[in-house]
Design a protein around this motif. Structure first.
Motif, short mmCIF file in Angstrom:
data_model
loop_
_atom_site.label_atom_id
_atom_site.label_comp_id
_atom_site.label_asym_id
_atom_site.label_seq_id
_atom_site.Cartn_x
_atom_site.Cartn_y
_atom_site.Cartn_z
N ASN A 59 0.80 -1.23 0.00
CA ASN A 59 0.00 0.00 0.00
C ASN A 59 0.83 1.28 0.00
O ASN A 59 0.38 2.32 0.48
CB ASN A 59 -0.96 0.01 1.20
CG ASN A 59 -1.86 -1.21 1.23
OD1 ASN A 59 -2.36 -1.64 0.20
ND2 ASN A 59 -2.03 -1.80 2.40
N GLY A 60 2.05 1.21 -0.54
CA GLY A 60 2.87 2.40 -0.64
C GLY A 60 3.37 2.94 0.68
O GLY A 60 3.89 4.06 0.74
N LYS A 61 3.24 2.17 1.75
CA LYS A 61 3.70 2.62 3.07
C LYS A 61 5.22 2.55 3.13
O LYS A 61 5.87 1.84 2.36
CB LYS A 61 3.10 1.75 4.17
CG LYS A 61 1.58 1.76 4.22
CD LYS A 61 1.03 3.05 4.76
CE LYS A 61 -0.47 3.00 4.95
NZ LYS A 61 -1.02 4.23 5.53
N ARG A 62 5.78 3.29 4.09
CA ARG A 62 7.23 3.30 4.26
C ARG A 62 7.67 2.27 5.29
O ARG A 62 7.00 2.07 6.30
CB ARG A 62 7.72 4.67 4.68
CG ARG A 62 7.58 5.71 3.58
CD ARG A 62 8.35 6.97 3.91
NE ARG A 62 8.22 7.94 2.83
CZ ARG A 62 8.87 9.09 2.80
NH1 ARG A 62 9.70 9.41 3.79
NH2 ARG A 62 8.73 9.93 1.80
N ASP B 281 5.56 -1.14 9.31
CA ASP B 281 5.52 0.05 8.44
C ASP B 281 5.28 1.30 9.26
O ASP B 281 5.29 1.28 10.49
CB ASP B 281 4.48 -0.12 7.33
CG ASP B 281 3.04 -0.15 7.85
OD1 ASP B 281 2.83 0.13 9.05
OD2 ASP B 281 2.12 -0.43 7.06
N ARG C 175 10.93 9.08 -10.20
CA ARG C 175 10.39 7.83 -9.67
C ARG C 175 9.03 7.57 -10.32
O ARG C 175 8.69 8.16 -11.34
CB ARG C 175 10.26 7.90 -8.15
CG ARG C 175 11.60 7.99 -7.40
CD ARG C 175 11.38 7.98 -5.90
NE ARG C 175 12.62 7.85 -5.13
CZ ARG C 175 13.34 8.85 -4.68
NH1 ARG C 175 12.96 10.09 -4.92
NH2 ARG C 175 14.44 8.64 -3.99
N THR C 176 8.25 6.66 -9.75
CA THR C 176 6.93 6.36 -10.29
C THR C 176 5.88 7.17 -9.54
O THR C 176 6.16 7.82 -8.53
CB THR C 176 6.61 4.87 -10.15
OG1 THR C 176 6.43 4.56 -8.76
CG2 THR C 176 7.72 4.00 -10.71
N GLN C 177 4.64 7.12 -10.01
CA GLN C 177 3.57 7.86 -9.35
C GLN C 177 3.39 7.39 -7.92
O GLN C 177 3.01 8.16 -7.04
CB GLN C 177 2.25 7.69 -10.12
CG GLN C 177 1.11 8.50 -9.49
CD GLN C 177 -0.15 8.46 -10.32
OE1 GLN C 177 -0.14 8.08 -11.48
NE2 GLN C 177 -1.28 8.86 -9.73
N ARG C 178 3.68 6.11 -7.66
CA ARG C 178 3.52 5.57 -6.32
C ARG C 178 4.38 6.32 -5.30
O ARG C 178 3.99 6.53 -4.16
CB ARG C 178 3.88 4.08 -6.32
CG ARG C 178 3.81 3.41 -4.97
CD ARG C 178 4.15 1.94 -5.09
NE ARG C 178 4.17 1.29 -3.79
CZ ARG C 178 4.40 0.00 -3.61
NH1 ARG C 178 4.62 -0.79 -4.65
NH2 ARG C 178 4.40 -0.52 -2.40
N GLU C 179 5.58 6.74 -5.71
CA GLU C 179 6.49 7.44 -4.80
C GLU C 179 6.31 8.95 -4.83
O GLU C 179 6.92 9.66 -4.04
CB GLU C 179 7.96 7.12 -5.15
CG GLU C 179 8.38 5.69 -4.88
CD GLU C 179 8.01 4.73 -5.99
OE1 GLU C 179 7.85 3.54 -5.72
OE2 GLU C 179 7.84 5.18 -7.13
N ARG D 152 12.46 5.62 0.14
CA ARG D 152 11.95 5.32 -1.19
C ARG D 152 13.06 4.70 -2.01
O ARG D 152 14.24 4.88 -1.74
CB ARG D 152 11.44 6.59 -1.86
CG ARG D 152 10.26 7.23 -1.17
CD ARG D 152 9.87 8.55 -1.83
NE ARG D 152 10.92 9.55 -1.72
CZ ARG D 152 10.90 10.72 -2.34
NH1 ARG D 152 9.89 11.03 -3.12
NH2 ARG D 152 11.89 11.58 -2.19
#
Length: 1010
Positions: free
Chosen positions: A381-384, A428, A791-795, A847
């Motif tokens: 889910n794009g979490k860090r 996360d 980077r990508t849209q996710r980041e 990232r």
């Protein structure tokens, strides 16, 4: 099929597969295959194999056709007929159900010694094990001198995989030399760590490997009797182990005269009751003796006096399973894998907040980053990534800063953790590290045998302290108490459980002390986990601690003025935030688990606009006027917030602003289509009505110094000068005509100054400034606007709604692209030389680091280039800020609790301390500094900060019947029509009507009342 095919179907029957329905899938394949004209060679025992590793994809099915493997994931009985018809009969794989590249990467990056046959052979068949070379190592060892066998194990460097990593060969040698006629060997299969299932996977997928290892060990040590101590709650592992022991006995591999030699050895299974302490060697042995599982002092080694007082060698499942590999392939081969002091491979169970949960096997020394990202697939889910806990309940938590640590015994120990049996629980950004420490201390306390006071009582006190911290009763002295208790428990506990139990507390205090301090001083859980600190997730998550549930409920009742009063307890700019706040509260809204989160930001904007238009402003209550003066430098959100809350206390406030108009970055950093300046002016007018004086065109370091302010009688100073200085790309030609920094572009735009125009505009960056500049350039008539983001849209850090708005307005975003050089002609920009990128390892931000792709260079036409990669504080002249230190990255150095600088009476907050952050974070910093300044002026040495967040109102839940509640949906925010958007800077978000706002507020689940 036109020709005979060699087909094998292997279905995961490890525990993960069984729990997901593999038995039903096996039955479905049998039923479907019976009616098909197909020549199929099927793996015996209904195609069962052990764990295929990636449990998150179960049920997994491997289909081999003439040696070529196809793997299907998430297989259900309903899918079987189509797989058989289209693939086995028709010859065409069912692509939609095949695994992806991530699955292949998961396996490709591992090195499988112990798992090579798990998922390959039928664990319920001894013949399947023999077909892949099983029991050959035992026969080889039994023809060697026992001492030679031990020397081989010693030379291999094999260390016990159960936790401490003691050299297995030395333990065997000590046990062999012990003088006694009776000796025992034990396999510890009491795997009780939360999130650990490596040993269980081996016993379920290849139990004969463990039996063979024990046969070799018993011969080398001189034992005739062995035990496998295993938890009764592992029924599948117990069943397959007993089946394997029976088969081995029938073949003459166990019992009397094994392998036709005058050697006897047999193995018994002992079921444990699930006591975690029985994973400790001496406690395990007393349990086998049918006594309470309690550890004993270690001054007498179990290799000399263990089970029933006899010399005993104990290793865990993974250690024993390594032995046949070492005997078969040699010590030198095994020692060539891993690191200098940690040889071979290690099994880990990946669990927690990670994409690919399952069992993995990697060489010792593999970097943690590779395990988490290349094998584990990163964080969902794009979490860090925040931390990983290794070594079970008594292991330590390793932070993101140590992601490149090699995973071996020595390096984990240096980091404050342990290898343990191999559990890895990934966490996360939504994980509270204080809560994690409390969980593991509670686990160890519950599992303590209670024999020794340090463990029994010490862990109880630690749990009580951690509970106080997570429930808002924490004090800073508690942290010292936790460290003192940790040392006492480590030094004086009887067994390894007690000695290692404080590790989670020690490691989280070492790496995440700021979270403990947030719980203690701010009464705030940054991860939004500790519910006692605030009653609702949205309330917890707001950086300023705004009582979201209460003001939303008041809007539902139509009491909008009261709602705004609640908001302004913690935020003096409600209308501004109703438009530009990133709304982290919505990301935590529990209504999102039902359908969609509440439109919290839009509701704030509605109520603020309603009150402003109806009453002409807000009327805060000011305490008795005081004589003291406070200077606020900077009129951005941090400065205005500090001014507001100090004015409420009655202080005389003067705000000094370098720009010609107040507002800081709110004024010059956000374009009018997002934040209309007349709206900003109306909110700032409220400050003036309170008596706050604002002096524009007055800059620190040019028009005055801090010394000047104190000479003028100001009792304290707040520095909120923001981060207005753009960060350079570092490219040559960056200062040519046609290149302007993003913050400079927006500043000119917002102050009504001419901005450069272009037909083909290129914006470089991925944050909100980049998006704002791009959308502004569209409105300024650009034919094409392109954003380059590496980077990508996710980041991409920009708000998702702003990205969507930019795309609607025909802005093109080129992802994984970075500028290499600026192209010029006649000293004017004509384009960019760009390079495509791919994502590599993580950088310091958490990232993936963009890596250039060689040979991907291309040229992009552009007559206006606008870099927007970030800002930093423009450091005032040293003589203007005497006594105020600057940290190496260019921000003011402040106390983390009070925001006091190194000069008495001077405080700082906002972007000038944190770096570029959100408006709401700056507001929170300004209010915190105001509390500290008030205490400073009043002579209170230790300022007492009120809980953040805290309840501001008691509002009953509005009664909405179920039918009405089911009909209510999150409204779409009305937007300015696209044609008008493209040519004006009119406000894009038009806001909710009163009916829509009240209906939306009624959707709130009122988590604060549950």
């Amino acid at each position: 099929m036109t020709q005979q095919q060699d087909i094998t179907i292997k279905i995961c029957a490890g525990l993960g597969g069984v729990m997901t329905g593999s038995n039903k899938v096996i039955a479905a394949f049998n039923q479907v295959l019976e009616g098909k004209q197909i020549n199929t060679r099927v793996t015996p025992k209904l195609h069962k194999v052990g764990c295929l590793g990636l449990c998150a994809r179960d049920v997994l099915v491997d289909v081999f056709i003439n040696g070529t493997k196809f793997t299907y994931q998430h297989v259900t009985p309903e899918m079987v007929e189509e797989i058989v018809d289209r693939h086995l009969v028709g010859g065409e794989p069912v692509e939609k159900w095949l695994v992806d590249e991530a699955y292949q990467s998961y396996h490709r990056n591992q090195k499988k010694l112990l798992l090579k046959n798990c998922g390959r052979i039928n664990p319920e068949s001894i013949d399947a094990y023999i077909d892949v070379g099983g029991y050959a190592a035992a026969q080889k060892a039994l023809n060697m001198d026992p001492v030679k066998v031990i020397e081989t194990i010693k030379a291999s460097g094999l260390r016990g995989r159960g936790g401490g990593g003691f050299p297995a060969g030395i333990k065997w040698e000590t046990c062999r030399k012990a003088e006694d006629d009776i000796k025992y060997v034990i396999c510890n299969a009491d795997e009780g760590d939360p999130g650990a299932f490596m040993d269980r996977a081996i016993l379920e997928g290849n139990p004969h490997a463990v039996i063979e290892g024990m046969i070799i060990g018993s011969y080398a040590i001189g034992s005739t009797e062995g035990f496998v101590y295993i938890r009764a709650e592992y029924p599948l592992a117990v069943e397959r182990l007993r089946m394997a022991l029976k088969q081995a006995g029938e073949r003459g591999f166990l019992g009397k005269n094994i392998f036709g030699k005058t050697i006897s050895f047999d193995i018994k299974v002992v079921l444990g009751a699930g006591a975690f302490v029985c994973g400790e060697a001496t406690a395990l042995m007393t349990s086998i003796e049918d006594k309470a599982g309690e550890p004993r002092p270690k001054y007498v080694h179990t290799t000399e006096r263990g089970l029933w007082g006899k010399p005993t060698n104990l290793n865990n499942v993974e250690t024993w399973a390594n032995v046949p590999e070492i005997i078969e392939k040699g010590a030198k081969w095994y020692a060539g894998i891993g690191t200098e002091n940690s040889k071979g491979t290690k099994l880990f169970s990946l669990a927690g907040k990670i994409t690919n949960t399952g069992i993995i096997e990697v060489p010792m020394g593999m970097p943690l980053r590779k395990i988490i990202y290349d094998i584990g697939g990163g964080i969902p889910n794009g979490k860090r990534f925040k931390a990983v806990q290794t070594g079970g309940p008594s292991g330590g938590c390793i932070p993101a800063a140590l992601l490149d640590i090699p995973v071996d015994y020595e390096n984990l120990s240096k980091a404050g953790s342990i290898m343990g049996s191999g559990g890895m629980i990934v966490m996360d950004e939504d994980t509270c590290m204080v809560d994690v420490a409390k969980y593991f201390i509670s686990f160890c306390l519950d599992e303590s045998c209670g024999q020794c006071t340090p463990c029994r009582e010490g862990l109880h006190v630690m749990k009580r302290i951690l509970t106080d911290i997570t429930e808002g009763r924490g004090k800073e002295e508690h942290l010292e108490q936790l460290l003192d208790l940790s040392e006492i428990i480590v030094d004086s506990s009887l067994c390894g459980l007690g000695k290692s139990a404080p590790n989670p507390v020690k490691s989280t205090l070492r790496y995440f002390k700021d979270e403990y301090l947030a719980h203690i001083h701010d009464k705030h859980c940054p991860a939004g986990v500790c519910r006692r600190l605030t009653p609702a997730p949205c309330h917890k998550t707001c950086p300023a601690g705004i009582d979201v549930p209460s003001y939303v409920a008041l809007i539902a009742y139509g009491r909008h003025e009261e709602a705004v009063r609640v908001i302004m307890e913690d935020n003096p700019l409600p209308w501004v935030c109703g438009l530009v706040c990133p709304a982290p509260c919505e990301g935590m809204c529990r209504r999102g688990d039902v359908d969609q989160p509440i439109s919290i930001r839009a509701l704030k904007g509605f109520a603020s606009k309603y009150v402003m238009e109806k009453f002409g402003g807000y009327e805060p209550w000011i305490k008795t006027r005081r004589d003291e003066k406070v200077a606020v430098v900077g009129s951005g959100p941090a400065g205005l917030s500090a001014a507001y809350y100090l004015a409420l206390e009655g202080y005389n406030i003067t705000v000094f602003e370098a720009l010609p108009e107040p507002g800081g970055m709110l004024r010059v950093g956000i374009p009018p289509h997002r934040l209309p300046k007349d709206l900003l002016n109306k909110e700032i007018e409220n400050f003036i009505k309170m008596g706050v004086k604002i002096k524009p065109n007055t800059a620190l370091g040019i028009d005055f110094t801090i010394d000047d302010l104190f000479d003028q009688g100001f009792s304290a100073v707040f520095l909120g000068i923001g981060a207005h200085k753009p960060i350079s790309l570092g490219l040559a030609e960056e200062d040519v005509d046609g290149v302007i920094q993003g913050v400079d572009y927006l500043k000119k735009l917002n102050l009504g100054e001419p901005v450069p125009k272009g037909k083909h505009v290129t914006v470089i960056g991925g944050g909100n400034v980049a998006i704002d500049v791009a959308r502004a350039a569209v409105r300024k008539g650009a034919e094409q606007v392109t954003i380059l983001y590496r980077r990508t849209q996710r980041e991409m850090p920009a708000y998702a709604s702003e990205i969507e708005g930019a795309l609607e307005e025909s802005v093109k975003i080129s992802y994984l692209t970075a500028p290499e050089s600026i192209l010029t002609q006649n000293e004017h920009v004509v384009g960019l030389r760009c390079m495509k990128m791919k994502l590599g390892d993580l950088d310091a931000s958490g990232r993936r680091r963009p890596v250039p792709i060689k040979g991907s260079e291309y040229e992009l036409e552009s007559d206006l280039v606008i870099p927007a990669i970030g800002q930093t504080m423009e450091t005032p002249a040293k003589e203007s800020i005497k006594g105020v230190d600057i940290v190496k990255w260019g921000s003011f150095k402040v106390d983390a609790v009070t925001l006091a600088t190194t000069r008495p009476g001077v405080y700082a907050g906002g972007d000038a301390v944190s770096g570029t952050a959100t408006v709401i974070e700056a507001i929170a910093g300004g209010k915190k500094a105001a509390i500290a300044i008030d205490a400073y002026i009043k002579g209170i040495g230790d300022p007492k900060f009120p809980p953040v967040p805290q309840k501001r109102a008691e509002v009953e839940k509005i009664d909405v019947n179920e039918e009405k509640m089911a009909q209510l949906k999150r409204p779409k925010i009305p937007l300015l029509e696209i044609k008008k958007r493209l040519c004006t800077f009119d406000q894009v978000e038009l806001g909710l009507s009163e009916k829509a706002a009240r209906d939306e507020a009624k959707r709130c689940l009122r988590c604060d009342l549950s």
